[in-house]
Scaffold this motif. Structure first.
Motif, PDB file in Angstrom:
ATOM      1  N   GLU A  91      -1.691  -6.999  -7.144  1.00  0.00           N
ATOM      2  CA  GLU A  91      -1.830  -5.699  -7.794  1.00  0.00           C
ATOM      3  C   GLU A  91      -3.026  -5.003  -7.162  1.00  0.00           C
ATOM      4  O   GLU A  91      -4.133  -5.548  -7.155  1.00  0.00           O
ATOM      5  CB  GLU A  91      -2.050  -5.875  -9.293  1.00  0.00           C
ATOM      6  CG  GLU A  91      -2.152  -4.557 -10.028  1.00  0.00           C
ATOM      7  CD  GLU A  91      -2.269  -4.748 -11.532  1.00  0.00           C
ATOM      8  OE1 GLU A  91      -2.890  -3.882 -12.172  1.00  0.00           O
ATOM      9  OE2 GLU A  91      -1.752  -5.748 -12.065  1.00  0.00           O
ATOM     10  N   VAL A  92      -2.792  -3.809  -6.595  1.00  0.00           N
ATOM     11  CA  VAL A  92      -3.843  -3.088  -5.893  1.00  0.00           C
ATOM     12  C   VAL A  92      -3.808  -1.601  -6.246  1.00  0.00           C
ATOM     13  O   VAL A  92      -2.840  -1.107  -6.806  1.00  0.00           O
ATOM     14  CB  VAL A  92      -3.718  -3.239  -4.357  1.00  0.00           C
ATOM     15  CG1 VAL A  92      -3.914  -4.671  -3.933  1.00  0.00           C
ATOM     16  CG2 VAL A  92      -2.397  -2.716  -3.860  1.00  0.00           C
ATOM     17  N   GLU A  93      -4.872  -0.931  -5.871  1.00  0.00           N
ATOM     18  CA  GLU A  93      -4.929   0.525  -6.041  1.00  0.00           C
ATOM     19  C   GLU A  93      -4.137   1.208  -4.926  1.00  0.00           C
ATOM     20  O   GLU A  93      -3.296   2.048  -5.188  1.00  0.00           O
ATOM     21  CB  GLU A  93      -6.397   0.979  -6.031  1.00  0.00           C
ATOM     22  CG  GLU A  93      -6.586   2.429  -6.404  1.00  0.00           C
ATOM     23  CD  GLU A  93      -6.172   2.736  -7.833  1.00  0.00           C
ATOM     24  OE1 GLU A  93      -5.630   3.840  -8.048  1.00  0.00           O
ATOM     25  OE2 GLU A  93      -6.376   1.900  -8.724  1.00  0.00           O
ATOM     26  N   ASP A  94      -4.407   0.853  -3.674  1.00  0.00           N
ATOM     27  CA  ASP A  94      -3.731   1.436  -2.518  1.00  0.00           C
ATOM     28  C   ASP A  94      -3.336   0.325  -1.549  1.00  0.00           C
ATOM     29  O   ASP A  94      -4.064  -0.656  -1.412  1.00  0.00           O
ATOM     30  CB  ASP A  94      -4.642   2.427  -1.787  1.00  0.00           C
ATOM     31  CG  ASP A  94      -4.994   3.630  -2.645  1.00  0.00           C
ATOM     32  OD1 ASP A  94      -4.066   4.244  -3.199  1.00  0.00           O
ATOM     33  OD2 ASP A  94      -6.189   3.947  -2.761  1.00  0.00           O
ATOM     34  N   ALA A  95      -2.186   0.509  -0.867  1.00  0.00           N
ATOM     35  CA  ALA A  95      -1.733  -0.501   0.089  1.00  0.00           C
ATOM     36  C   ALA A  95      -1.198   0.177   1.346  1.00  0.00           C
ATOM     37  O   ALA A  95      -0.506   1.193   1.271  1.00  0.00           O
ATOM     38  CB  ALA A  95      -0.652  -1.382  -0.526  1.00  0.00           C
ATOM     39  N   ASP A  96      -1.538  -0.403   2.502  1.00  0.00           N
ATOM     40  CA  ASP A  96      -1.053   0.057   3.795  1.00  0.00           C
ATOM     41  C   ASP A  96      -0.387  -1.148   4.453  1.00  0.00           C
ATOM     42  O   ASP A  96      -1.043  -2.142   4.734  1.00  0.00           O
ATOM     43  CB  ASP A  96      -2.218   0.560   4.642  1.00  0.00           C
ATOM     44  CG  ASP A  96      -1.750   1.270   5.887  1.00  0.00           C
ATOM     45  OD1 ASP A  96      -0.932   0.689   6.633  1.00  0.00           O
ATOM     46  OD2 ASP A  96      -2.203   2.400   6.134  1.00  0.00           O
ATOM     47  N   LEU A  97       0.919  -1.036   4.678  1.00  0.00           N
ATOM     48  CA  LEU A  97       1.704  -2.179   5.113  1.00  0.00           C
ATOM     49  C   LEU A  97       2.293  -1.961   6.499  1.00  0.00           C
ATOM     50  O   LEU A  97       3.168  -1.131   6.688  1.00  0.00           O
ATOM     51  CB  LEU A  97       2.830  -2.432   4.104  1.00  0.00           C
ATOM     52  CG  LEU A  97       3.829  -3.519   4.407  1.00  0.00           C
ATOM     53  CD1 LEU A  97       3.142  -4.861   4.485  1.00  0.00           C
ATOM     54  CD2 LEU A  97       4.907  -3.550   3.352  1.00  0.00           C
TER      55      LEU A  97
END
Length: 171
Positions: A91-97
């Motif tokens: 669970e995160v605030e922002d994600a870059d995949l």
């Protein structure tokens, strides 16, 4: 005994490098909007060829270049590099995949799936951006408003919504 195997640190009187410019204390503590700057966040980098299993705590920013298997992780920012793999629940605030996530992902803010990114499993996010070539396989749910997550018991027993049609008399 001879010399120490470790180099001696420079003395405080002779600085080895020029000092960094001073920053006001308020700017160092928080960026506009109450968020800490990326450089000020506690960051864990799992490098290429490294595998980590277990629980990760207190990392505000996680950068995955190798492989991470975690049961539950909460962080402010997740970045999965090309070739990086994250398996588990996060669970995160922002994600870059740009690599692969296989499991359950909840993003309270922005989720960006790059052209090389693969998202497999169950995902909940508020905002989603997918570049051409990015792949999403599984269940995707958009978070709207300030709704709390629905319990699993409600997902399977949600009542059906009937559609009613209004008829107008023809003249």
């Amino acid at each position: 005994m001879g010399r120490s195997p470790f180099p001696t640190p420079p003395s405080p009187a002779t600085p080895a490098a020029p000092a960094a410019p001073a920053r006001p204390a308020a700017a160092a503590a928080a960026a506009p909007g109450g968020r800490r700057e990326t450089s000020d966040r506690r960051t864990l980098v799992v490098g290429r060829g490294i595998s980590v299993q277990g629980s990760i705590q207190d990392a505000e920013r996680l950068v995955v270049e190798g492989t991470v298997e975690a049961s539950l992780l909460q962080a402010a920012e997740l970045s999965v590099a090309p070739g990086g793999v994250f398996r588990g629940e996060i669970e995160v605030e922002d994600a870059d995949l740009a690599g692969t996530i296989d499991g359950t992902l909840t993003v309270r803010g922005n989720l960006t799936v790059r052209a090389t990114g693969k998202l497999i499993g169950k995902t909940r996010c508020r905002r989603l951006q997918v570049e051409d070539g990015g792949q999403i396989t599984g269940h995707l749910e958009m978070i709207t408003g300030d709704m709390p997550p629905r319990p699993a018991s409600l997902e399977t027993s949600a009542p059906a919504v009937e559609k009613s049609e209004e008829t107008t008399p023809s003249v």
